[in-house]
Enzyme design. Structure first.
Site, short mmCIF file in Angstrom:
data_model
loop_
_atom_site.label_atom_id
_atom_site.label_comp_id
_atom_site.label_asym_id
_atom_site.label_seq_id
_atom_site.Cartn_x
_atom_site.Cartn_y
_atom_site.Cartn_z
N HIS A 207 7.14 -16.39 -10.89
CA HIS A 207 6.82 -17.83 -10.82
C HIS A 207 5.47 -18.09 -10.16
O HIS A 207 4.76 -19.02 -10.54
CB HIS A 207 7.89 -18.57 -10.02
CG HIS A 207 9.19 -18.75 -10.74
ND1 HIS A 207 9.37 -19.68 -11.73
CD2 HIS A 207 10.38 -18.13 -10.59
CE1 HIS A 207 10.62 -19.64 -12.17
NE2 HIS A 207 11.26 -18.68 -11.50
N ASP B 14 12.43 -21.08 -15.20
CA ASP B 14 13.87 -21.29 -15.04
C ASP B 14 14.25 -22.39 -16.02
O ASP B 14 13.73 -23.52 -15.92
CB ASP B 14 14.19 -21.73 -13.61
CG ASP B 14 13.84 -20.65 -12.59
OD1 ASP B 14 13.88 -19.46 -12.95
OD2 ASP B 14 13.52 -21.01 -11.45
N GLU C 212 20.11 -13.84 -12.65
CA GLU C 212 20.17 -15.30 -12.79
C GLU C 212 20.05 -15.66 -14.27
O GLU C 212 19.03 -15.38 -14.90
CB GLU C 212 19.01 -15.98 -12.04
CG GLU C 212 19.02 -15.74 -10.54
CD GLU C 212 17.73 -16.21 -9.86
OE1 GLU C 212 16.72 -16.46 -10.55
OE2 GLU C 212 17.74 -16.32 -8.62
N HIS D 272 16.73 -17.58 -15.38
CA HIS D 272 15.38 -17.08 -15.10
C HIS D 272 14.90 -16.14 -16.21
O HIS D 272 15.56 -15.15 -16.53
CB HIS D 272 15.36 -16.35 -13.75
CG HIS D 272 14.02 -15.76 -13.41
ND1 HIS D 272 13.17 -16.33 -12.48
CD2 HIS D 272 13.37 -14.67 -13.88
CE1 HIS D 272 12.06 -15.59 -12.39
NE2 HIS D 272 12.17 -14.58 -13.24
#
Ligand code: ZN
Length: 220
Positions: free
Chosen positions: A135, A142, A199, A202
């Site tokens: 990121h 996300d 996740e 992500h």
């Protein structure tokens, strides 16, 4: 537009709607990114995925820290290397009436530092380092999917720090939610974007794991 119509528009408070030539944005209504963002090769995701829903949770108190970490006018900025993949993923999803929802995109380094102070578990929040990646480099996003303006059931919300948030979790995740996650993954994979197994929301773009110099790019 005539002078009279422009005056009328201003008087009626509708200048922004009827006077598109005033401060016109060249890119389908998306204002140009900041000079620092442009220099870093960042683009506003709305110029790549025009129908994207941008709901940056870190610009609101609705995140795991509980306070806004971004300014209210924060944008979803991504490195241009993610653009073709995101456009492809969005096109794939569009065929089934789905749109991409962006929860987070480029994340400034100081925000990453603040997050890690709150959740100091590298499995959930990347440990801030002397380099930018993921990121912090604008090379991860996300995301989730919306259908008819409603988020689809993915089994957990965003930043759910539980085992159910793992991309391929089955325990406590309904078959429908597992299928929705698989649909998101398939579209993103089609665009060359890889899910992080920890996740479901992500995804990493090309070169997301490469360590790069920390950026000084505002998120708005
Ligand atoms: Zn992420």
């Amino acid at each position: 537009m005539t002078v009279f119509r422009r005056l009328l528009a201003v008087l009626t408070g509708s200048a922004l709607i009827v006077a598109p030539d005033a401060g016109a944005a060249p890119d389908g209504g998306v204002p140009p990114v900041s000079p620092q963002a442009a220099a870093a090769g960042f683009v506003d995701v709305r110029s790549v995925v025009p129908d994207a829903i941008v709901d940056l949770r870190y610009a609101t108190p609705d995140n795991f820290v509980g306070v806004p970490l971004y300014p209210p006018d924060a944008r979803c900025l991504v490195h241009e290397s993610m653009a073709p993949g995101l456009a492809k993923a969005a096109a794939t999803l569009r065929t089934s009436g789905d749109v991409l929802v962006f929860w987070d995109c480029y994340r400034p380094h100081d925000v990453q530092v603040r997050m890690f102070e709150v959740v100091s578990n590298p499995a959930w929040v990347a440990r801030p380092g002397p380099y930018a990646r993921s990121h912090e480099a604008g090379r991860s996003v996300d995301v989730t999917i919306a259908e008819n303006g409603q988020l689809v059931d993915m089994g957990t919300g965003f930043d759910d720090f539980s085992a159910r948030a793992q991309a391929f979790a089955t325990d406590g995740v309904s078959a429908a939610a597992q299928a929705n996650r698989a649909r998101l993954r398939a579209a993103m994979t089609d665009g060359g974007l890889a899910v992080y197994s920890g996740e479901w929301w992500h995804f990493d773009g090309p070169g997301a794991g490469v360590q790069r110099p920390i950026l000084d790019v505002p998120v708005d």
